[in-house]
Design a protein around this motif. Structure first.
Motif, PDB file in Angstrom:
ATOM      1  N   ILE A  26     -24.483 -12.826  -6.070  1.00  0.00           N
ATOM      2  CA  ILE A  26     -25.808 -13.393  -5.256  1.00  0.00           C
ATOM      3  C   ILE A  26     -26.619 -11.912  -5.338  1.00  0.00           C
ATOM      4  O   ILE A  26     -26.233 -10.698  -5.251  1.00  0.00           O
ATOM      5  CB  ILE A  26     -25.503 -13.781  -3.836  1.00  0.00           C
ATOM      6  N   VAL A  27     -27.924 -12.385  -5.766  1.00  0.00           N
ATOM      7  CA  VAL A  27     -28.970 -11.386  -5.782  1.00  0.00           C
ATOM      8  C   VAL A  27     -29.950 -11.591  -4.563  1.00  0.00           C
ATOM      9  O   VAL A  27     -30.652 -12.660  -4.480  1.00  0.00           O
ATOM     10  CB  VAL A  27     -29.737 -11.319  -7.104  1.00  0.00           C
ATOM     11  N   ILE A  28     -30.320 -10.812  -3.642  1.00  0.00           N
ATOM     12  CA  ILE A  28     -31.200 -10.882  -2.424  1.00  0.00           C
ATOM     13  C   ILE A  28     -32.241  -9.799  -2.661  1.00  0.00           C
ATOM     14  O   ILE A  28     -31.977  -8.654  -2.417  1.00  0.00           O
ATOM     15  CB  ILE A  28     -30.288 -10.538  -1.290  1.00  0.00           C
ATOM     16  N   TRP A  29     -33.534 -10.281  -2.387  1.00  0.00           N
ATOM     17  CA  TRP A  29     -34.696  -9.591  -2.577  1.00  0.00           C
ATOM     18  C   TRP A  29     -35.253  -9.673  -0.932  1.00  0.00           C
ATOM     19  O   TRP A  29     -35.407 -10.773  -0.605  1.00  0.00           O
ATOM     20  CB  TRP A  29     -35.688 -10.280  -3.610  1.00  0.00           C
ATOM     21  N   VAL A  30     -35.738  -8.550  -0.463  1.00  0.00           N
ATOM     22  CA  VAL A  30     -36.316  -8.564   0.859  1.00  0.00           C
ATOM     23  C   VAL A  30     -37.474  -7.521   0.741  1.00  0.00           C
ATOM     24  O   VAL A  30     -37.219  -6.470   0.344  1.00  0.00           O
ATOM     25  CB  VAL A  30     -35.376  -8.087   2.124  1.00  0.00           C
ATOM     26  N   VAL A  31     -38.620  -7.933   1.049  1.00  0.00           N
ATOM     27  CA  VAL A  31     -39.745  -6.915   1.214  1.00  0.00           C
ATOM     28  C   VAL A  31     -39.699  -6.659   2.645  1.00  0.00           C
ATOM     29  O   VAL A  31     -39.617  -7.174   3.732  1.00  0.00           O
ATOM     30  CB  VAL A  31     -41.036  -7.809   1.019  1.00  0.00           C
ATOM     31  N   VAL A  32     -39.511  -5.000   2.887  1.00  0.00           N
ATOM     32  CA  VAL A  32     -39.192  -4.578   4.099  1.00  0.00           C
ATOM     33  C   VAL A  32     -40.519  -4.208   4.790  1.00  0.00           C
ATOM     34  O   VAL A  32     -41.155  -4.596   5.787  1.00  0.00           O
ATOM     35  CB  VAL A  32     -38.254  -3.280   4.128  1.00  0.00           C
ATOM     36  N   SER A  33     -41.464  -3.119   4.142  1.00  0.00           N
ATOM     37  CA  SER A  33     -42.793  -2.895   4.439  1.00  0.00           C
ATOM     38  C   SER A  33     -42.899  -2.242   5.846  1.00  0.00           C
ATOM     39  O   SER A  33     -41.533  -1.955   6.480  1.00  0.00           O
ATOM     40  CB  SER A  33     -43.896  -4.084   4.632  1.00  0.00           C
ATOM     41  N   LYS A  34     -43.928  -1.795   6.325  1.00  0.00           N
ATOM     42  CA  LYS A  34     -44.116  -0.863   7.476  1.00  0.00           C
ATOM     43  C   LYS A  34     -43.502  -1.165   8.762  1.00  0.00           C
ATOM     44  O   LYS A  34     -43.052  -0.644   9.495  1.00  0.00           O
ATOM     45  CB  LYS A  34     -45.753  -0.514   7.587  1.00  0.00           C
ATOM     46  N   ASP A  35     -44.020  -2.633   9.046  1.00  0.00           N
ATOM     47  CA  ASP A  35     -43.448  -3.314  10.503  1.00  0.00           C
ATOM     48  C   ASP A  35     -41.914  -3.730  10.404  1.00  0.00           C
ATOM     49  O   ASP A  35     -41.714  -4.927  10.524  1.00  0.00           O
ATOM     50  CB  ASP A  35     -44.244  -4.295  10.968  1.00  0.00           C
ATOM     51  N   ILE A  45     -32.214 -12.782   4.485  1.00  0.00           N
ATOM     52  CA  ILE A  45     -30.743 -12.907   3.995  1.00  0.00           C
ATOM     53  C   ILE A  45     -30.164 -14.140   4.269  1.00  0.00           C
ATOM     54  O   ILE A  45     -29.470 -14.816   3.473  1.00  0.00           O
ATOM     55  CB  ILE A  45     -29.969 -11.487   4.544  1.00  0.00           C
ATOM     56  N   ALA A  46     -30.153 -14.464   5.502  1.00  0.00           N
ATOM     57  CA  ALA A  46     -29.673 -15.694   5.874  1.00  0.00           C
ATOM     58  C   ALA A  46     -30.338 -17.263   5.128  1.00  0.00           C
ATOM     59  O   ALA A  46     -29.760 -18.138   4.923  1.00  0.00           O
ATOM     60  CB  ALA A  46     -30.043 -15.964   7.606  1.00  0.00           C
ATOM     61  N   LYS A  48     -31.170 -17.009   2.108  1.00  0.00           N
ATOM     62  CA  LYS A  48     -30.708 -16.822   0.856  1.00  0.00           C
ATOM     63  C   LYS A  48     -29.207 -17.302   0.790  1.00  0.00           C
ATOM     64  O   LYS A  48     -28.685 -18.100  -0.032  1.00  0.00           O
ATOM     65  CB  LYS A  48     -30.711 -15.401   0.275  1.00  0.00           C
ATOM     66  N   LEU A  49     -28.562 -17.121   2.089  1.00  0.00           N
ATOM     67  CA  LEU A  49     -27.200 -17.423   2.102  1.00  0.00           C
ATOM     68  C   LEU A  49     -26.962 -18.683   2.495  1.00  0.00           C
ATOM     69  O   LEU A  49     -25.571 -19.296   2.486  1.00  0.00           O
ATOM     70  CB  LEU A  49     -26.423 -16.423   2.913  1.00  0.00           C
ATOM     71  N   GLY A  50     -27.882 -19.577   2.929  1.00  0.00           N
ATOM     72  CA  GLY A  50     -27.801 -20.910   3.534  1.00  0.00           C
ATOM     73  C   GLY A  50     -27.472 -21.058   4.934  1.00  0.00           C
ATOM     74  O   GLY A  50     -26.726 -21.767   5.196  1.00  0.00           O
ATOM     75  N   LEU A  51     -27.626 -19.741   5.465  1.00  0.00           N
ATOM     76  CA  LEU A  51     -27.166 -19.733   7.161  1.00  0.00           C
ATOM     77  C   LEU A  51     -28.279 -20.013   8.032  1.00  0.00           C
ATOM     78  O   LEU A  51     -28.096 -20.105   9.265  1.00  0.00           O
ATOM     79  CB  LEU A  51     -26.592 -18.161   7.382  1.00  0.00           C
ATOM     80  N   ALA A  52     -29.631 -20.045   7.563  1.00  0.00           N
ATOM     81  CA  ALA A  52     -30.798 -20.418   8.536  1.00  0.00           C
ATOM     82  C   ALA A  52     -30.966 -21.704   8.889  1.00  0.00           C
ATOM     83  O   ALA A  52     -32.270 -21.896   9.217  1.00  0.00           O
ATOM     84  CB  ALA A  52     -31.912 -19.707   7.889  1.00  0.00           C
ATOM     85  N   GLY A  53     -29.947 -22.511   9.099  1.00  0.00           N
ATOM     86  CA  GLY A  53     -30.132 -23.900   9.533  1.00  0.00           C
ATOM     87  C   GLY A  53     -30.137 -23.932  11.013  1.00  0.00           C
ATOM     88  O   GLY A  53     -30.604 -23.147  11.593  1.00  0.00           O
ATOM     89  N   ASP A  54     -29.353 -25.012  11.286  1.00  0.00           N
ATOM     90  CA  ASP A  54     -29.310 -25.604  12.766  1.00  0.00           C
ATOM     91  C   ASP A  54     -28.853 -24.289  13.601  1.00  0.00           C
ATOM     92  O   ASP A  54     -27.716 -23.541  13.290  1.00  0.00           O
ATOM     93  CB  ASP A  54     -28.431 -26.638  13.042  1.00  0.00           C
ATOM     94  N   ASP A  67     -22.457 -13.485  11.330  1.00  0.00           N
ATOM     95  CA  ASP A  67     -22.730 -14.431  10.394  1.00  0.00           C
ATOM     96  C   ASP A  67     -22.817 -13.851   8.818  1.00  0.00           C
ATOM     97  O   ASP A  67     -22.344 -14.523   8.011  1.00  0.00           O
ATOM     98  CB  ASP A  67     -23.547 -15.554  10.966  1.00  0.00           C
ATOM     99  N   ILE A  68     -23.720 -13.199   8.860  1.00  0.00           N
ATOM    100  CA  ILE A  68     -24.032 -12.494   7.654  1.00  0.00           C
ATOM    101  C   ILE A  68     -23.069 -11.682   6.995  1.00  0.00           C
ATOM    102  O   ILE A  68     -22.610 -12.145   5.738  1.00  0.00           O
ATOM    103  CB  ILE A  68     -25.536 -11.514   7.812  1.00  0.00           C
TER     104      ILE A  68
END
Ligand SMILES: Nc1ncnc2c1ncn2[C@@H]1O[C@H](COP(=O)(O)OP(=O)(O)OP(=O)(O)O)[C@@H](O)[C@H]1O
Ligand SMILES: [Mg+2]
Length: 112
Positions: A26-35, A45-46, A48-54, A67-68
Motif C-alpha cells: 500500500i502507498v499512502i499519501w498525506v499532506v501534513v502542512s503547517k496546522d 490513513i484510515a 486509504k485503509l478502508g477504516l473510516a466507515g461506521d 486500528d491503524i
C-alpha cells in the motif's frame, strides 16, 4: 527551501510505487502542512485503509491509533508525508516503525 521541487519528487515516488504494485502492499499519501493535526493524518490513513466507515468518528485518538496499527503491522507500506513543519509522532498516529523486517518506509518533505 520553498519551491525547489520537494512535492514534485514525492509525487514521482508515489506514482512509481502505485504503478509497481509488487514492491509495497500500500502507498499512502498525506499532506501534513503547517496546522499539523494527528486526527487529520489518522483520518487520511484510515480512508486509504478502508477504516473510516461506521463508528470511526466516535473513536478516540488511541482507538484510532490501535486500528491503524492493526492493519499496517500486517502490510509492507510506504507512507509519504508532504510538507512537515513540526515533529510528527508516528506512534501516536498508529504507524508501525519502519524497519528491515517489515520493509516499510516513511518518506517526508520539509522546509526545515
Ligand atoms: N525538476 C524540475 N524541473 C523544473 N521544474 C520543476 C522541477 N521540479 C519541480 N518543478 C516546478 O517547480 C515548482 C515548485 O515545485 P514543488 O511544488 O514540487 O516545490 P516544493 O519544494 O514542494 O515547494 P514548497 O516548499 O512550497 O511545498 C512547480 O511549479 C514544479 O512544477
Ligand atoms: Mg511542496
Amino acid at each position: 527551501m520553498g519551491g525547489v521541487g520537494k512535492t514534485t519528487l514525492l509525487t514521482q515516488i508515489n506514482n512509481k510505487f502505485v504503478k509497481k504494485e509488487d514492491v509495497f502492499d500500500i502507498v499512502i499519501w498525506v499532506v501534513v502542512s503547517k496546522d499539523l493535526q494527528i486526527q487529520k493524518i489518522q483520518e487520511e490513513i484510515a480512508k486509504k485503509l478502508g477504516l473510516a466507515g461506521d463508528g470511526w468518528n466516535q473513536k478516540d485518538e488511541d482507538q484510532k491509533s490501535r486500528d491503524i496499527h492493526n492493519v499496517l503491522r500486517r502490510k509492507k507500506f510506504v507512507l509519504l508525508l508532504d510538507d512537515i513543519w513540526a515533529k510528527v509522532n508516528l506512534t501516536k498516529i498508529g504507524v508501525p516503525y519502519p524497519n528491515r523486517e517489515n520493509g516499510s518506509k516513511v518518506v517526508f518533505t520539509t522546509r526545515s
